[in-house]
Design a protein around this motif. Structure first.
Motif, PDB file in Angstrom:
ATOM      1  N   ILE A  93     -18.492   0.489  -6.731  1.00  0.00           N
ATOM      2  CA  ILE A  93     -17.671  -0.327  -7.095  1.00  0.00           C
ATOM      3  C   ILE A  93     -17.153   0.521  -8.609  1.00  0.00           C
ATOM      4  O   ILE A  93     -16.106   0.465  -9.136  1.00  0.00           O
ATOM      5  CB  ILE A  93     -18.221  -1.409  -7.169  1.00  0.00           C
ATOM      6  N   GLY A  94     -18.080   0.964  -8.822  1.00  0.00           N
ATOM      7  CA  GLY A  94     -17.537   2.254 -10.113  1.00  0.00           C
ATOM      8  C   GLY A  94     -16.142   3.112 -10.074  1.00  0.00           C
ATOM      9  O   GLY A  94     -15.381   2.941 -10.890  1.00  0.00           O
ATOM     10  N   GLU A  95     -16.394   3.750  -8.450  1.00  0.00           N
ATOM     11  CA  GLU A  95     -15.231   4.163  -8.339  1.00  0.00           C
ATOM     12  C   GLU A  95     -13.815   3.266  -8.225  1.00  0.00           C
ATOM     13  O   GLU A  95     -13.182   3.828  -8.509  1.00  0.00           O
ATOM     14  CB  GLU A  95     -15.605   5.091  -6.815  1.00  0.00           C
ATOM     15  N   PHE A  96     -14.349   2.265  -7.455  1.00  0.00           N
ATOM     16  CA  PHE A  96     -13.138   1.394  -7.291  1.00  0.00           C
ATOM     17  C   PHE A  96     -12.295   1.031  -9.008  1.00  0.00           C
ATOM     18  O   PHE A  96     -10.894   0.786  -9.279  1.00  0.00           O
ATOM     19  CB  PHE A  96     -13.274   0.384  -6.471  1.00  0.00           C
ATOM     20  N   ILE A  97     -13.137   0.853  -9.452  1.00  0.00           N
ATOM     21  CA  ILE A  97     -12.537   0.618 -10.737  1.00  0.00           C
ATOM     22  C   ILE A  97     -12.111   1.300 -11.831  1.00  0.00           C
ATOM     23  O   ILE A  97     -10.537   0.740 -12.289  1.00  0.00           O
ATOM     24  CB  ILE A  97     -13.845   0.024 -12.087  1.00  0.00           C
ATOM     25  N   GLU A  98     -12.371   2.990 -11.684  1.00  0.00           N
ATOM     26  CA  GLU A  98     -11.595   3.649 -12.259  1.00  0.00           C
ATOM     27  C   GLU A  98     -10.716   3.827 -11.133  1.00  0.00           C
ATOM     28  O   GLU A  98      -9.373   4.061 -11.890  1.00  0.00           O
ATOM     29  CB  GLU A  98     -11.996   4.719 -11.563  1.00  0.00           C
ATOM     30  N   MET A  99     -10.272   3.963 -10.183  1.00  0.00           N
ATOM     31  CA  MET A  99      -9.161   3.749  -9.108  1.00  0.00           C
ATOM     32  C   MET A  99      -7.908   2.827  -9.662  1.00  0.00           C
ATOM     33  O   MET A  99      -6.683   3.048  -9.762  1.00  0.00           O
ATOM     34  CB  MET A  99      -9.238   3.559  -7.896  1.00  0.00           C
ATOM     35  N   LEU A 100      -8.474   1.626 -10.419  1.00  0.00           N
ATOM     36  CA  LEU A 100      -7.367   0.570 -10.635  1.00  0.00           C
ATOM     37  C   LEU A 100      -7.337   1.417 -12.138  1.00  0.00           C
ATOM     38  O   LEU A 100      -5.935   0.508 -12.071  1.00  0.00           O
ATOM     39  CB  LEU A 100      -8.335  -0.456 -11.255  1.00  0.00           C
ATOM     40  N   LYS A 101      -7.814   1.711 -12.274  1.00  0.00           N
ATOM     41  CA  LYS A 101      -7.309   2.097 -14.309  1.00  0.00           C
ATOM     42  C   LYS A 101      -6.379   3.052 -13.836  1.00  0.00           C
ATOM     43  O   LYS A 101      -5.489   3.337 -14.556  1.00  0.00           O
ATOM     44  CB  LYS A 101      -8.904   2.907 -15.332  1.00  0.00           C
TER      45      LYS A 101
END
Length: 623
Positions: free
Chosen positions: A442-450
């Protein structure tokens, strides 16, 4: 009568008694695992008595027919004892005919099922091949039983005194004794017979056919959305992308927890302490479809059927949930993502009527990192990110993660939590490894969204679909206490996290109002500045609600509930001495009779929803 004929006659009489004795033993073991208060022996006697009563009734017409009948009954009941035992060990209730009809949904989670099978479940089936062989070879069977096991007592019972109706008389007398034993059992009430396995399944079949709630009168005005347009956070996320992540088996106790100095959910913790609403007293709500029904509750604010999956029982209904609401507000589309096969829980068929424009399942992804049940969470987010970039904003994306599914088999190279030796290969140890992995993804996904410049224009909703670790397992309870410093209660088992993140909101709040899955839709619409005036919603806006109330079913019987002060547990067996009420915070047992009115209210809400679903009538202004 020669000895051979007499022995066969004796066998014909003793045969049902042998089956009844074996059924009593199997049933006693089975009922002892069902939390039936002091009544396992009573129910075992009832099961054996019913078998003998059937034999007695049929034997008046045909001794051979009676023998065939009880053999078939014994075979069927033995299979039910085995199947029901495995099912009960997973969801703490007996399966309904609808749930047994969903057996095809279990084919691809064989590892999960195998992990639930115990020796006692195998015991229910192990003698069946022997009885089939002996029954088919009737003469050999008669000789073996009479001469090898019964001997002289069997020959005595075949004397002329017993020749006419002796089988029916003896079996009927034993059945009568067993019946009287059940009736005279201390505190046993006639209504409790609904828990006897044959009575339970016959009643369930009858109810499923004839006893629906279709004609129930429902006042739909009770389930309309209040006007929150003048409230502080109405529309704070207006026009943003909506991304919901339903995390498999994510329980709330791991949030903020440290195991041997290691933070289990650092990314979720960071999110909670940012521009977010964190709902600390949030409890999962499901129907017979478990994960699939959690998402049904969230997207529609409706209760799924207690004993069936909403996507299977009501796939063709007309809905007006989140996908339709958002598209009516100008959203470009609604998309669902899951790393498992598309047909599971009938999603491929049901999703179009839910309002989803596309469902991207395992078959649509590159299967380059598959473990457990399907595609890894990391690849689910990584590959779907490329699809999100092609959508016109704002859009709605709904994710169902998978990697933290029972039995929590994360690959060794992905296990970053250093476990104590005693936790290695335990369910608890494997679970915290899987949760830690899901959090990292989930943390990696948030970074991808950013990186894609989407994060600031997105409202992100994350919640757990249902519990992972049962609180009755002694190892789970011990490890939970070591991790949290408190007893593992039903509150903790049902408690899953809900996080709603609104970047740039410049507000952080922990909401302690009790809520559940059906409350997500009205809460989310409030933040998006959308009013639903076209369909009923059984949930409430948790941010502004003053009183929390969570109707429970499936893992508890309908009529159970959780509010800000108490958890009221109504067991499926409806044995009154098993009713429980627990004080929030202290887990002190309370007098359950003080909360029967609230229990009736909870049951009424669920029955209202089922009536509307049965007649496809959730839209406002329709009758």
């Amino acid at each position: 009568m020669n000895d051979n004929k007499r022995s066969l006659s004796a066998c014909g009489m003793v045969y049902p008694l042998i089956l009844a004795l074996l059924l009593f033993i199997k049933s006693k073991v089975f009922y002892s695992g069902l939390h039936l208060a002091d009544f396992p022996s009573a129910f075992a006697m009832a099961s054996a008595g019913i078998l003998l009563l059937v034999y007695t009734a049929v034997s008046f017409f045909s001794t051979r027919g009676a023998k065939v009948t009880v053999t078939v009954m014994y075979f069927i009941v033995s299979v039910l004892l085995g199947v029901d035992g495995v099912y009960y060990s997973y969801v703490s209730k007996l399966p309904t005919v609808a749930q047994l009809g969903m057996v095809t949904q279990l084919d691809d989670i064989s590892e999960t099922i195998e992990g639930l099978i115990k020796a006692k479940d195998v015991m229910m089936l192990i003698d069946l091949p022997i009885w089939i062989i002996l029954f088919v070879n009737n003469r050999l069977f008669g000789k073996q039983i009479s001469e090898g096991i019964l001997g002289k007592p069997a020959l005595f019972l075949s004397r002329p005194l017993f020749k006419k109706w002796h089988t029916a008389a003896v079996s009927g007398a034993v059945a009568l004794v067993l019946t009287l034993g059940v009736v005279l059992f201390p505190s046993f009430e006639a209504e409790y017979m609904a828990n006897e396995i044959m009575c339970y399944h016959v009643s369930d079949i009858y109810t499923s056919i004839f006893m629906g709630t279709r004609d129930r009168v429902v006042d739909k005005s009770k389930y309309t959305s209040p006007d929150y347009s003048d409230y502080e956070f109405f529309g704070v996320a207006e026009g943003r992308n909506v991304i919901i992540i339903q995390v498999e088996a994510l329980q709330n106790f791991v949030i903020g927890a440290y195991y041997e100095g290691q933070e289990l959910t650092s990314n979720l913790n960071k999110l909670i302490h940012g521009d977010s609403f964190y709902f600390a007293n949030y409890y999962y709500q499901i129907g017979g479809g478990n994960t699939a029904d959690a998402e049904f509750h969230v997207n529609n604010s409706l209760f799924a059927p207690e004993s069936n999956a909403a996507y299977m029982q009501y796939p063709d209904n007309t809905y007006y949930g989140l996908p339709y609401l958002l598209k009516d507000e100008g959203y470009s589309g609604a998309y669902a993502y899951h790393g498992y096969i598309g047909s599971f829980w009938n999603r491929e068929y049901a999703y179009p009527n839910q309002g989803f424009d596309d469902y991207i399942s395992l078959e649509d992804f590159e299967e380059n990192d598959v473990f457990g049940m399907g595609l890894s969470d990391r690849q689910l987010f990584t590959q779907s990110m490329e699809m999100l970039k092609t959508y016109e904003e704002p859009f709605y994306a709904f994710y169902i993660t998978l990697s933290s599914h029972y039995p929590y088999g994360i690959p060794l190279e992905e296990r970053q939590i250093t476990l104590k030796p005693e936790d290695e290969q335990t369910l608890f140890g494997l679970y915290i490894q899987s949760v830690n992995y899901a959090d990292r993804c989930i943390g990696e996904f948030i970074e991808m969204l950013k990186e894609a410049d989407m994060y600031d224009n997105t409202i992100l909703v994350i919640y757990g679909d249902h519990y992972a670790l049962g609180n009755t397992d002694s190892n789970n309870a011990t490890r939970f206490r070591e991790l949290t410093g408190r007893k593992y209660t039903l509150y903790d088992m049902f408690n899953v996290p809900l996080i709603i993140n609104v970047p740039g909101m410049e507000h952080n709040e922990t909401v302690n109002t009790a809520g559940g899955h059906i409350d997500v839709l009205p809460t989310l619409l409030y933040l998006l500045g959308i009013t639903n005036d076209k369909a009923v919603m059984f949930g409430q806006n948790l941010i502004e609600a003053e009183v929390g109330f969570v109707c429970q079913q499936t893992h508890m019987s309908a009529g159970s509930f959780i509010n800000n002060e108490v958890l009221f547990k109504k067991p499926h067996n409806n044995i009154k001495t098993n009713y429980d009420a627990y004080q929030y915070g202290t887990d002190e047992k309370l007098d359950y009779t003080l909360f029967e009115a609230e229990s009736d209210y909870a049951l009424g809400r669920i029955r209202d929803c089922q009536a509307l679903l049965e007649r496809n009538d959730v839209l406002l202004g329709s009758e």
